[in-house]
Design a protein around this motif. Sequence first.
Motif, PDB file in Angstrom:
ATOM      1  N   GLY A  16       0.806  -1.234   0.000  1.00  0.00           N
ATOM      2  CA  GLY A  16       0.000   0.000   0.000  1.00  0.00           C
ATOM      3  C   GLY A  16       0.833   1.275   0.000  1.00  0.00           C
ATOM      4  O   GLY A  16       0.297   2.379   0.040  1.00  0.00           O
ATOM      5  N   GLY A  17       2.145   1.135  -0.040  1.00  0.00           N
ATOM      6  CA  GLY A  17       3.009   2.317  -0.102  1.00  0.00           C
ATOM      7  C   GLY A  17       2.963   3.140   1.173  1.00  0.00           C
ATOM      8  O   GLY A  17       2.230   2.821   2.123  1.00  0.00           O
ATOM      9  N   ALA A  18       3.741   4.216   1.175  1.00  0.00           N
ATOM     10  CA  ALA A  18       3.703   5.141   2.309  1.00  0.00           C
ATOM     11  C   ALA A  18       2.299   5.724   2.430  1.00  0.00           C
ATOM     12  O   ALA A  18       1.840   6.048   3.532  1.00  0.00           O
ATOM     13  CB  ALA A  18       4.731   6.244   2.121  1.00  0.00           C
ATOM     14  N   THR A  19       1.580   5.803   1.315  1.00  0.00           N
ATOM     15  CA  THR A  19       0.247   6.417   1.308  1.00  0.00           C
ATOM     16  C   THR A  19      -0.749   5.649   2.177  1.00  0.00           C
ATOM     17  O   THR A  19      -1.619   6.262   2.800  1.00  0.00           O
ATOM     18  CB  THR A  19      -0.257   6.536  -0.151  1.00  0.00           C
ATOM     19  N   LEU A  20      -0.628   4.331   2.241  1.00  0.00           N
ATOM     20  CA  LEU A  20      -1.561   3.571   3.098  1.00  0.00           C
ATOM     21  C   LEU A  20      -1.407   3.986   4.566  1.00  0.00           C
ATOM     22  O   LEU A  20      -2.359   3.908   5.343  1.00  0.00           O
ATOM     23  CB  LEU A  20      -1.341   2.056   2.958  1.00  0.00           C
ATOM     24  N   GLN A  21      -0.224   4.455   4.930  1.00  0.00           N
ATOM     25  CA  GLN A  21       0.019   4.846   6.326  1.00  0.00           C
ATOM     26  C   GLN A  21      -0.885   6.008   6.751  1.00  0.00           C
ATOM     27  O   GLN A  21      -1.171   6.186   7.926  1.00  0.00           O
ATOM     28  CB  GLN A  21       1.493   5.208   6.530  1.00  0.00           C
ATOM     29  N   ASN A  22      -1.332   6.801   5.759  1.00  0.00           N
ATOM     30  CA  ASN A  22      -2.238   7.924   6.065  1.00  0.00           C
ATOM     31  C   ASN A  22      -3.571   7.422   6.609  1.00  0.00           C
ATOM     32  O   ASN A  22      -4.332   8.177   7.213  1.00  0.00           O
ATOM     33  CB  ASN A  22      -2.510   8.767   4.810  1.00  0.00           C
ATOM     34  N   THR A  23      -3.870   6.142   6.362  1.00  0.00           N
ATOM     35  CA  THR A  23      -5.094   5.523   6.878  1.00  0.00           C
ATOM     36  C   THR A  23      -4.760   4.526   7.987  1.00  0.00           C
ATOM     37  O   THR A  23      -5.478   4.422   8.977  1.00  0.00           O
ATOM     38  CB  THR A  23      -5.825   4.778   5.721  1.00  0.00           C
ATOM     39  N   PHE A  24      -3.649   3.817   7.807  1.00  0.00           N
ATOM     40  CA  PHE A  24      -3.267   2.747   8.743  1.00  0.00           C
ATOM     41  C   PHE A  24      -2.972   3.311  10.139  1.00  0.00           C
ATOM     42  O   PHE A  24      -3.410   2.761  11.142  1.00  0.00           O
ATOM     43  CB  PHE A  24      -2.027   2.035   8.175  1.00  0.00           C
ATOM     44  N   ILE A  25      -2.256   4.429  10.178  1.00  0.00           N
ATOM     45  CA  ILE A  25      -1.899   4.998  11.491  1.00  0.00           C
ATOM     46  C   ILE A  25      -3.151   5.482  12.232  1.00  0.00           C
ATOM     47  O   ILE A  25      -3.381   5.074  13.380  1.00  0.00           O
ATOM     48  CB  ILE A  25      -0.827   6.101  11.362  1.00  0.00           C
ATOM     49  N   PRO A  26      -4.002   6.315  11.603  1.00  0.00           N
ATOM     50  CA  PRO A  26      -5.217   6.711  12.332  1.00  0.00           C
ATOM     51  C   PRO A  26      -6.087   5.526  12.734  1.00  0.00           C
ATOM     52  O   PRO A  26      -6.661   5.516  13.825  1.00  0.00           O
ATOM     53  CB  PRO A  26      -5.977   7.614  11.357  1.00  0.00           C
ATOM     54  N   ALA A  27      -6.160   4.498  11.859  1.00  0.00           N
ATOM     55  CA  ALA A  27      -7.009   3.345  12.187  1.00  0.00           C
ATOM     56  C   ALA A  27      -6.505   2.640  13.443  1.00  0.00           C
ATOM     57  O   ALA A  27      -7.294   2.155  14.254  1.00  0.00           O
ATOM     58  CB  ALA A  27      -7.034   2.362  11.020  1.00  0.00           C
ATOM     59  N   ASN A  28      -5.192   2.609  13.602  1.00  0.00           N
ATOM     60  CA  ASN A  28      -4.609   1.886  14.731  1.00  0.00           C
ATOM     61  C   ASN A  28      -4.373   2.758  15.960  1.00  0.00           C
ATOM     62  O   ASN A  28      -3.808   2.308  16.950  1.00  0.00           O
ATOM     63  CB  ASN A  28      -3.306   1.200  14.294  1.00  0.00           C
ATOM     64  N   LYS A  29      -4.811   4.016  15.875  1.00  0.00           N
ATOM     65  CA  LYS A  29      -4.650   4.941  17.006  1.00  0.00           C
ATOM     66  C   LYS A  29      -5.877   5.860  17.002  1.00  0.00           C
ATOM     67  O   LYS A  29      -5.800   7.040  16.658  1.00  0.00           O
ATOM     68  CB  LYS A  29      -3.355   5.749  16.765  1.00  0.00           C
ATOM     69  N   PRO A  30      -7.031   5.313  17.382  1.00  0.00           N
ATOM     70  CA  PRO A  30      -8.297   6.045  17.192  1.00  0.00           C
ATOM     71  C   PRO A  30      -8.387   7.377  17.940  1.00  0.00           C
ATOM     72  O   PRO A  30      -9.189   8.232  17.545  1.00  0.00           O
ATOM     73  CB  PRO A  30      -9.362   5.068  17.697  1.00  0.00           C
ATOM     74  N   ASN A  31      -7.582   7.571  18.984  1.00  0.00           N
ATOM     75  CA  ASN A  31      -7.695   8.836  19.718  1.00  0.00           C
ATOM     76  C   ASN A  31      -6.647   9.867  19.335  1.00  0.00           C
ATOM     77  O   ASN A  31      -6.484  10.883  20.008  1.00  0.00           O
ATOM     78  CB  ASN A  31      -7.596   8.568  21.226  1.00  0.00           C
TER      79      ASN A  31
END
Length: 352
Positions: free
Chosen positions: A73-88
């Motif tokens: 998913g490239g570095a771009t997936l991290q723009n979704t992966f990080i918020p998903a794994n840190k909801p607050n």
Amino acid sequence: MKINNFSAGPSKIPESVINKISQDILQYQNLNYSVLEISHRSKVFEDLLNETKNHLKNLLKIPKNFEIIFLQGGATLQNTFIPANKPNLADDINFLLTGTWGKKTHSDFETYFQEKIMNTSFDGESFTELKNKIVQTEKKYLYMTSNETIEGIQVRNFNEFDNKQLIIDMSSDICSYAFDWDNISYVYAGAQKNLGIPGVTICIFKKDFIEENNLTSYMSAQNHLEKDSTYNTPPTFSIYVMLKVLEWIIEFGGLEKIHSNNKLKADSLYNFLDENSEKFVLNVPKEFRSLSNIVFDFKDKDKTLSFLSSSTDKGYLGLNGHRSIGGIRVSNYNSVTTKMMNDLITHLKGFV
Ligand SMILES: Cc1ncc(COP(=O)(O)O)c(C=O)c1O
């Protein structure tokens, strides 16, 4: 014609690594089959994966309380992966925006969380002024792009943001210098600049950073951790290429050697541009000048066009600035040799 590849990514792979890969495509470790055919469930791949992680740990001196996972998913997936794994995270983060990639991540975070997220924009101030602006904010986390690939802006003084926990996109400068992990929570990088080819993203984070809630399987960092990056089929070949590039970095002498070599190459080009400052535009303040991507332009736009066209004719690849800003960009990744840089400067001299 000899090609000198200065592309911003995917970028040049060291010649000795290309030779090794070519052999391993035909015959891997005397197994009578190709590295392209390795099963991700095999012992061969398990060893390869462990070796890759160990090299990263040793080179980057990653502390024991950090985990490494490899994702697609490239570095771009991290723009979704990080918020998903840190909801607050939305309420406790400030973004330091120094260029295009950070702005994209900030915008994706706002879309994901459906709320405005604090940001501090870089307005050309000194590092001390920037630092003062940042450390005064009350947020625990600071997001930053250590190297903005398009604008050629690099911020490496991580520990000076000492009251913040950093989340860093290191896509265009990972493994080009050593750094201290004291106030870092999460680092990620696509491999296609300093660590090989596209297809794999390296994510390194503190064990206690993740606070996922009810995520689907691929989005769950915990799932990838538990399955050691083999929950689903990982990009086996991209990980193998990363291993070969890491071995090359070790042979080169490690990150201190890599860094000093990159600095020498970058300084020779920056010095030449400064000595001819009446001919060139350099927008990045000196203390933020990137060693990875050297971005400039001729004051005379006709010269830009003739330089770029003659460069293509002579085999200098990838020198045009990003389509959003134009001009010239010389990517000076680990794999770019001193000879390549010197030859390029000689070529550039013909235009001043
Ligand atoms: C600093 C930085 N972040 C993010 C990206 C996006 O990476 P990807 O194409 O792997 O999603 C790039 C791509 O060049 C980049 O340079």
